[in-house]
Design a protein around this motif. Structure first.
Motif, PDB file in Angstrom:
ATOM      1  N   SER A 155     -17.975  -2.885 -37.454  1.00  0.00           N
ATOM      2  CA  SER A 155     -17.871  -2.387 -37.890  1.00  0.00           C
ATOM      3  C   SER A 155     -16.441  -2.337 -37.852  1.00  0.00           C
ATOM      4  CB  SER A 155     -17.993  -0.677 -36.559  1.00  0.00           C
ATOM      5  OG  SER A 155     -16.773  -0.882 -35.717  1.00  0.00           O
ATOM      6  N   HIS A 214     -12.323   7.279 -26.816  1.00  0.00           N
ATOM      7  CA  HIS A 214     -12.148   6.473 -26.827  1.00  0.00           C
ATOM      8  C   HIS A 214     -11.774   5.809 -28.159  1.00  0.00           C
ATOM      9  CE1 HIS A 214     -15.709   3.655 -28.845  1.00  0.00           C
ATOM     10  NE2 HIS A 214     -15.847   3.325 -27.753  1.00  0.00           N
ATOM     11  N   SER A 224     -22.898  -3.780 -27.995  1.00  0.00           N
ATOM     12  CA  SER A 224     -21.545  -2.783 -28.300  1.00  0.00           C
ATOM     13  C   SER A 224     -22.422  -0.965 -28.393  1.00  0.00           C
ATOM     14  CB  SER A 224     -20.994  -2.577 -30.444  1.00  0.00           C
ATOM     15  OG  SER A 224     -20.842  -0.921 -31.046  1.00  0.00           O
TER      16      SER A 224
END
Ligand code: HEM
Length: 248
Positions: A204, A187, A115
């Motif tokens: 997350s 984003h 990520s």
């Protein structure tokens, strides 16, 4: 060595162009591999630009050590360049919205727990810029440099263009702070479009987590600029009698 060889060798293109390795099986649909290639190129170029941004900002910090006008002028130019690079990275996120969802869903499992949240360079940039809760390294270095010359950042903000090069630095810092925020908002938009309510590969909550992290760097400069309004409005006759408008 002919011209083409030297170009390839100077840029180490054989190495560079061999680094895009989609993990989706080649015997699957071609378009999935193509989309994963696009995904990898977007992330790799982002990391390359982050590398440039970080060396540029290191040079800016050095200028804050000397506080010589010529060094500060170069630093101001670098800050504007970094702001422009962040704009470029934002544009790249917009292009990434063209990642076909079906293909992303096909190859996402091959990311594992990889990520962007693990990007070391991104975290370095974050520390340089700071956020609403934490003063960044760049601002601290600039404020200390200004104090060593007997001034204050507040006085520079108050003076505006009359502060010359130091004013350009303040403007440059805000230019890149806003560019950074623009990237973060872009984003969030991309992630929401690509993931909906799903969690991230980094573990997350996804969009909610990113929204919470999207805050404006250089809170100190923003507060000082706000105070200029208060001072100006305290001067008799400047804003008295003028109704508040949407553009205030
Ligand atoms: C389809 C495209 C993308 C999606 C769906 C996506 C998704 C996410 C998610 C969900 C997170 C939160 C951490 C997690 O749980 O994984 C994250 C963080 C992050 N991503 Fe992306 N991302 C995408 C493209 C990119 C690109 C192109 C970059 C550029 C390198 C990038 C850089 C980052 C960074 C730096 C973070 C950490 C942000 C922070 O901590 O504030 N992402 N991403």
């Amino acid at each position: 060595m002919d011209a083409e060889d030297s170009y390839h060798e100077y840029l180490r293109l054989d190495e560079l162009l061999s680094l895009q390795q989609p993990r989706a099986p080649k015997d699957g649909p071609d378009h999935t591999v193509l989309s994963e290639h696009f995904f990898i190129v977007c992330h790799q170029t982002c990391e390359l630009w982050l590398k440039q941004i970080l060396v540029d900002l290191a040079a800016v910090e050095e200028a804050f050590l000397t506080m010589r006008t010529a060094d500060l002028e170069r630093a101001a130019d670098l800050l504007y360049r970094v702001g422009d690079l962040l704009r470029l990275l934002h544009e790249q996120l917009v292009a990434m919205e063209r990642l076909p969802l079906e293909d992303f869903a096909n190859f996402r499992r091959y990311l594992g727990s990889a990520s962007g949240v693990q990007s070391t360079q991104f975290h370095q940039l974050d520390r340089k810029l700071g956020n609403a809760a934490r003063t960044g390294i760049l601002y601290t270095a600039f404020a200390q440099g200004v104090e060593r010359t007997g001034g204050t950042v507040a006085a520079i903000v108050e003076a505006g263009v009359a502060a010359g090069t130091e004013h350009r630095i303040v403007e440059g810092l805000l230019h890149l702070g806003n560019g950074y925020m623009r990237w973060k908002v872009g984003h969030v938009g991309l992630t929401s479009r690509m993931l909906g309510e799903n969690t991230g590969t980094g573990g997350s909550a996804g969009v909610g987590y990113l929204m919470d992290r999207a805050t404006l760097p250089f809170a100190e400069l923003r507060a000082l600029r706000g105070r200029v309004h208060q001072r100006k409005s305290g001067v008799a006759g400047t804003t008295a009698g003028r109704g508040a408008s949407a553009s205030d």
